[in-house]
Design an enzyme around this catalytic site. Structure first.
Site, short mmCIF file in Angstrom:
data_model
loop_
_atom_site.label_atom_id
_atom_site.label_comp_id
_atom_site.label_asym_id
_atom_site.label_seq_id
_atom_site.Cartn_x
_atom_site.Cartn_y
_atom_site.Cartn_z
N LYS A 22 0.84 -1.21 0.00
CA LYS A 22 0.00 0.00 0.00
C LYS A 22 0.87 1.25 0.00
CE LYS A 22 -2.11 -1.06 3.85
NZ LYS A 22 -1.39 -2.31 4.15
N ASP A 88 -1.38 8.22 4.31
CA ASP A 88 -1.06 6.81 4.59
C ASP A 88 -1.64 6.43 5.95
OD1 ASP A 88 -0.06 4.33 3.98
OD2 ASP A 88 2.02 4.79 4.50
N GLU A 89 -1.88 5.14 6.15
CA GLU A 89 -2.37 4.59 7.43
C GLU A 89 -3.62 5.34 7.91
OE1 GLU A 89 -1.12 1.89 8.42
OE2 GLU A 89 1.06 1.86 8.14
N CYS A 177 -2.89 -15.88 3.86
CA CYS A 177 -4.07 -16.03 3.01
C CYS A 177 -5.28 -16.42 3.87
CB CYS A 177 -3.83 -17.07 1.91
SG CYS A 177 -3.79 -18.75 2.55
P1 ADP Z 1 2.10 -1.98 3.29
O1 ADP Z 1 2.08 -0.47 3.22
O2 ADP Z 1 0.92 -2.61 2.61
O3 ADP Z 1 2.30 -2.52 4.69
P2 ADP Z 1 4.68 -1.68 2.06
O4 ADP Z 1 4.45 -0.89 0.80
O5 ADP Z 1 5.20 -0.94 3.26
O6 ADP Z 1 3.36 -2.49 2.43
O7 ADP Z 1 5.72 -2.86 1.77
C1 ADP Z 1 5.59 -3.78 0.72
C2 ADP Z 1 6.90 -4.57 0.64
O8 ADP Z 1 7.00 -5.42 1.79
C3 ADP Z 1 7.03 -5.54 -0.51
O9 ADP Z 1 7.45 -4.91 -1.71
C4 ADP Z 1 8.09 -6.49 0.01
O10 ADP Z 1 9.39 -6.00 -0.25
C5 ADP Z 1 7.91 -6.46 1.51
N1 ADP Z 1 7.32 -7.67 2.09
C6 ADP Z 1 7.64 -8.20 3.30
N2 ADP Z 1 6.90 -9.29 3.59
C7 ADP Z 1 6.06 -9.48 2.54
C8 ADP Z 1 5.03 -10.44 2.24
N3 ADP Z 1 4.72 -11.42 3.08
N4 ADP Z 1 4.38 -10.31 1.08
C9 ADP Z 1 4.71 -9.32 0.21
N5 ADP Z 1 5.65 -8.39 0.43
C10 ADP Z 1 6.34 -8.46 1.59
ZN ZN Z 2 -1.57 -19.42 2.98
#
Ligand code: ADP
Ligand code: ZN
Length: 200
Positions: A22, A88-89, A177
């Site tokens: 996100k 964000d958030e 999932c």
């Molecule tokens: P969010 O804002 O949704 O928490 P971020 O944009 O901060 O996500 O981070 C996304 C990144 O997190 C991905 O590009 C990857 O490098 C890392 N990542 C760590 N764990 C996972 C996971 N289980 N699935 C996908 N990406 C992950």
């Molecule tokens: Zn799973």
């Protein structure tokens, strides 16, 4: 009298579980707006102190300058002067944020909002559902399930705290999932709430 609605305003919502990209997606859209020489402001609530106070920082260490806000009124104040407002958030802001975002969009702003659609119990996380209903554009991001490798829509808390908001990263949460996600046991919370009485 009806407030005048300016042309060009839209609400874009980016939602999904933790680690789903996100923040990365918000940073990507904000950077493109900056390249197009639009005035951009990126806001994040005080509560989210992940990594850096004056930047959005994704789990993949991408960064964009941001301003911290305490209330939805701060968002209105700071958003008024920009063409594009990134938030964000958003789930950490007060419920007044829904009206503020509507107002900004009615003023002709492009408002790009990122936030969790569900909490760690798998319940809808306000105000994101309210914003989804009002948005012109919706993007649902998925992470990778750390158990089975399928697309992950849930944030699994791996610690036993019962509060809705516990700020943390991989120390507290995992992407899972639907099949691998395990809802937290009610007794963890109700033990605290009922002074130790067990509830079914
Ligand atoms: P969010 O804002 O949704 O928490 P971020 O944009 O901060 O996500 O981070 C996304 C990144 O997190 C991905 O590009 C990857 O490098 C890392 N990542 C760590 N764990 C996972 C996971 N289980 N699935 C996908 N990406 C992950
Ligand atoms: Zn799973």
């Amino acid at each position: 009298m009806r407030e005048r609605v300016h042309r060009g305003g839209v609400i874009e919502v980016i939602c999904g579980p933790m680690f789903s990209g996100k923040t990365e997606e918000l940073i990507r859209r904000v950077r493109r707006a900056q390249i197009a020489r639009q005035t951009v402001v990126v806001l994040k609530p005080y509560l989210d102190t992940r990594f850096d106070e004056n930047h959005l920082v994704s789990h993949s260490a991408q960064k964009a300058p941001s301003v911290r806000v305490r209330t939805s009124e701060d968002v209105l104040e700071l958003g008024r002067n920009a063409d594009v407002v990134g938030i964000d958030e958003v789930q950490f802001l007060d419920s007044g944020i829904v009206e503020v975002i509507e107002t900004l969009a009615n003023l002709g702003k492009r408002v790009i909002v990122a936030g969790l659609d569900m909490d760690f119990r798998g319940q809808p996380f306000e105000p994101v559902p309210q914003l989804l209903a009002r948005a012109e554009y919706i993007t649902k991001t998925l992470a990778i399930c750390v158990v089975c490798g399928q697309p992950a829509s849930r944030s699994q808390r791996v610690t036993r705290e019962g509060e809705r908001i516990v700020v943390g990263s991989t120390d507290h949460y995992e992407a899972r999932c639907r099949a691998c996600y395990q809802a937290p046991e009610e007794t963890v919370v109700s033990d605290v709430a009922s002074g130790g009485l067990h509830q079914q």
